[in-house]
Design a protein around this motif. Structure first.
Motif, PDB file in Angstrom:
ATOM      1  N   ALA A 151       0.846  -1.192   0.000  1.00 51.34           N
ATOM      2  CA  ALA A 151       0.000   0.000   0.000  1.00 51.34           C
ATOM      3  C   ALA A 151       0.886   1.249   0.000  1.00 51.34           C
ATOM      4  N   ALA A 152       0.488   2.242  -0.769  1.00 50.90           N
ATOM      5  CA  ALA A 152       1.245   3.498  -0.812  1.00 50.90           C
ATOM      6  C   ALA A 152       1.214   4.168   0.557  1.00 50.90           C
ATOM      7  N   SER A 153       2.283   4.886   0.868  1.00 54.50           N
ATOM      8  CA  SER A 153       2.351   5.601   2.140  1.00 54.50           C
ATOM      9  C   SER A 153       2.862   7.010   1.909  1.00 54.50           C
ATOM     10  N   THR A 154       2.477   7.900   2.805  1.00 54.27           N
ATOM     11  CA  THR A 154       2.918   9.285   2.732  1.00 54.27           C
ATOM     12  C   THR A 154       3.541   9.660   4.064  1.00 54.27           C
ATOM     13  N   GLU A 155       4.731  10.229   3.991  1.00 53.34           N
ATOM     14  CA  GLU A 155       5.425  10.692   5.189  1.00 53.34           C
ATOM     15  C   GLU A 155       5.733  12.172   5.013  1.00 53.34           C
ATOM     16  N   ARG A 156       5.386  12.961   6.011  1.00 56.57           N
ATOM     17  CA  ARG A 156       5.668  14.399   5.996  1.00 56.57           C
ATOM     18  C   ARG A 156       7.114  14.603   6.440  1.00 56.57           C
ATOM     19  N   ILE A 157       7.903  15.300   5.615  1.00 60.32           N
ATOM     20  CA  ILE A 157       9.296  15.595   5.972  1.00 60.32           C
ATOM     21  C   ILE A 157       9.291  16.761   6.961  1.00 60.32           C
ATOM     22  N   MET A 158       9.718  16.462   8.185  1.00 65.58           N
ATOM     23  CA  MET A 158       9.729  17.466   9.244  1.00 65.58           C
ATOM     24  C   MET A 158      11.058  18.230   9.289  1.00 65.58           C
ATOM     25  N   MET A 159      12.141  17.537   8.915  1.00 61.44           N
ATOM     26  CA  MET A 159      13.467  18.141   8.948  1.00 61.44           C
ATOM     27  C   MET A 159      14.329  17.427   7.921  1.00 61.44           C
ATOM     28  N   LEU A 160      15.160  18.187   7.201  1.00 59.51           N
ATOM     29  CA  LEU A 160      16.022  17.609   6.184  1.00 59.51           C
ATOM     30  C   LEU A 160      17.338  18.363   6.158  1.00 59.51           C
ATOM     31  N   THR A 161      18.428  17.623   6.375  1.00 60.53           N
ATOM     32  CA  THR A 161      19.764  18.185   6.236  1.00 60.53           C
ATOM     33  C   THR A 161      20.541  17.258   5.308  1.00 60.53           C
ATOM     34  N   GLU A 162      21.786  17.565   5.081  1.00 59.93           N
ATOM     35  CA  GLU A 162      22.603  16.762   4.177  1.00 59.93           C
ATOM     36  C   GLU A 162      22.732  15.307   4.644  1.00 59.93           C
ATOM     37  N   ASN A 163      22.800  15.077   5.958  1.00 56.67           N
ATOM     38  CA  ASN A 163      23.056  13.732   6.480  1.00 56.67           C
ATOM     39  C   ASN A 163      21.937  13.145   7.310  1.00 56.67           C
ATOM     40  N   LYS A 164      20.792  13.823   7.382  1.00 56.35           N
ATOM     41  CA  LYS A 164      19.711  13.334   8.247  1.00 56.35           C
ATOM     42  C   LYS A 164      18.382  13.901   7.781  1.00 56.35           C
ATOM     43  N   PHE A 165      17.334  13.076   7.857  1.00 57.89           N
ATOM     44  CA  PHE A 165      15.997  13.619   7.692  1.00 57.89           C
ATOM     45  C   PHE A 165      15.031  12.901   8.607  1.00 57.89           C
ATOM     46  N   VAL A 166      13.992  13.626   9.006  1.00 62.90           N
ATOM     47  CA  VAL A 166      12.998  13.115   9.947  1.00 62.90           C
ATOM     48  C   VAL A 166      11.639  13.224   9.278  1.00 62.90           C
ATOM     49  N   THR A 167      10.865  12.119   9.349  1.00 66.71           N
ATOM     50  CA  THR A 167       9.516  12.128   8.781  1.00 66.71           C
ATOM     51  C   THR A 167       8.497  11.820   9.862  1.00 66.71           C
ATOM     52  N   GLU A 168       7.273  12.225   9.586  1.00 70.66           N
ATOM     53  CA  GLU A 168       6.158  11.901  10.467  1.00 70.66           C
ATOM     54  C   GLU A 168       5.024  11.383   9.595  1.00 70.66           C
ATOM     55  N   SER A 169       4.413  10.304  10.032  1.00 70.88           N
ATOM     56  CA  SER A 169       3.256   9.767   9.311  1.00 70.88           C
ATOM     57  C   SER A 169       2.129   9.538  10.308  1.00 70.88           C
ATOM     58  N   THR A 170       0.931   9.449   9.772  1.00 72.94           N
ATOM     59  CA  THR A 170      -0.253   9.217  10.592  1.00 72.94           C
ATOM     60  C   THR A 170      -0.921   7.942  10.121  1.00 72.94           C
ATOM     61  N   ASP A 171      -1.187   7.021  11.063  1.00 78.29           N
ATOM     62  CA  ASP A 171      -1.839   5.763  10.678  1.00 78.29           C
ATOM     63  C   ASP A 171      -3.347   5.949  10.587  1.00 78.29           C
ATOM     64  N   GLU A 172      -4.046   4.887  10.192  1.00 81.55           N
ATOM     65  CA  GLU A 172      -5.491   4.969   9.975  1.00 81.55           C
ATOM     66  C   GLU A 172      -6.272   5.280  11.250  1.00 81.55           C
ATOM     67  N   ASP A 173      -5.661   5.050  12.429  1.00 81.10           N
ATOM     68  CA  ASP A 173      -6.313   5.358  13.701  1.00 81.10           C
ATOM     69  C   ASP A 173      -5.950   6.748  14.226  1.00 81.10           C
ATOM     70  N   GLY A 174      -5.152   7.504  13.455  1.00 81.67           N
ATOM     71  CA  GLY A 174      -4.760   8.837  13.869  1.00 81.67           C
ATOM     72  C   GLY A 174      -3.475   8.883  14.679  1.00 81.67           C
ATOM     73  N   GLY A 175      -2.862   7.721  14.907  1.00 83.41           N
ATOM     74  CA  GLY A 175      -1.601   7.677  15.647  1.00 83.41           C
ATOM     75  C   GLY A 175      -0.451   8.189  14.797  1.00 83.41           C
ATOM     76  N   LYS A 176       0.440   8.940  15.411  1.00 80.12           N
ATOM     77  CA  LYS A 176       1.576   9.510  14.679  1.00 80.12           C
ATOM     78  C   LYS A 176       2.837   8.696  14.942  1.00 80.12           C
ATOM     79  N   SER A 177       3.654   8.590  13.906  1.00 78.82           N
ATOM     80  CA  SER A 177       4.913   7.866  13.977  1.00 78.82           C
ATOM     81  C   SER A 177       6.007   8.737  13.377  1.00 78.82           C
TER      82      SER A 177
END
Length: 185
Positions: A151-177
């Protein structure tokens, strides 16, 4: 006043030059990344350690080892169960604003081990191997997991640098990861 104006103009030119030198988000995402994702639900914890390769041509591959640990009851006795899985996903990626959209076109999921421990002291009790695992977990279970992985997924990029990036996603129950990716190359 003239000196202040020239000073501000000088700062603006420097900032403009720095901005022009920055790589685009797409260019920064291309590479090989290591990540760990830990999720808990009830008395179980799932830890996924993986490597994601994001390619310039819009393709990606993701290989990981998933470990799920929890307690259950087997024949009237409480036991701690630790299961291992290998996970492989291939597909394409796109970027929409700050949303990283991963669209898998193939996946592989395999149960690699299932071990039992005494929950009071973590002493080893036994394990299922090979055919025993296949008997305990049907092909339907594996197909269901593969369907979820495809299944396709979407992750919001919260922070992006040359050597690191952080994403946040929301599951079908509204939980964030949140997942942190560290560049390997």
């Amino acid at each position: 006043m003239k000196k202040q104006l020239i000073g501000l103009l000088y700062v603006a030119v420097i900032l403009l030059g720095l901005t022009a030198c920055q790589s685009s988000t797409e260019e920064q995402l291309v590479g090989v990344w290591r990540y760990t994702n830990v999720q808990s639900a009830g008395n179980s914890t799932a830890t996924l350690n993986g490597t994601a390769e994001i390619n310039k041509d819009g393709s990606y591959s993701d290989n990981g080892e998933l470990t799920v640990t929890g307690t259950t009851e087997e024949e009237g006795v409480e036991v701690k169960v630790k299961m291992g899985f290998s996970v492989r996903i291939r597909g394409t990626w796109t970027l929409s604003d700050k949303d990283l959209v991963m669209s898998p076109n193939s996946s592989g999921f395999k149960i690699t081990y299932m071990k039992y421990y005494d929950p009071s002291d973590d002493s080893y009790l036994g394990e299922l191997t090979g055919d025993e695992i296949k008997q305990a977990y049907s092909d339907d279970f594996v197909r269901e997991i593969n369907a979820t992985l495809n299944a396709a997924s979407t992750e919001r990029i919260m922070m992006l640098t040359e050597n690191k990036f952080v994403t946040e996603s929301t599951d079908e129950d509204g939980g964030k990861s949140t997942i942190t990716y560290n560049r390997l190359r």
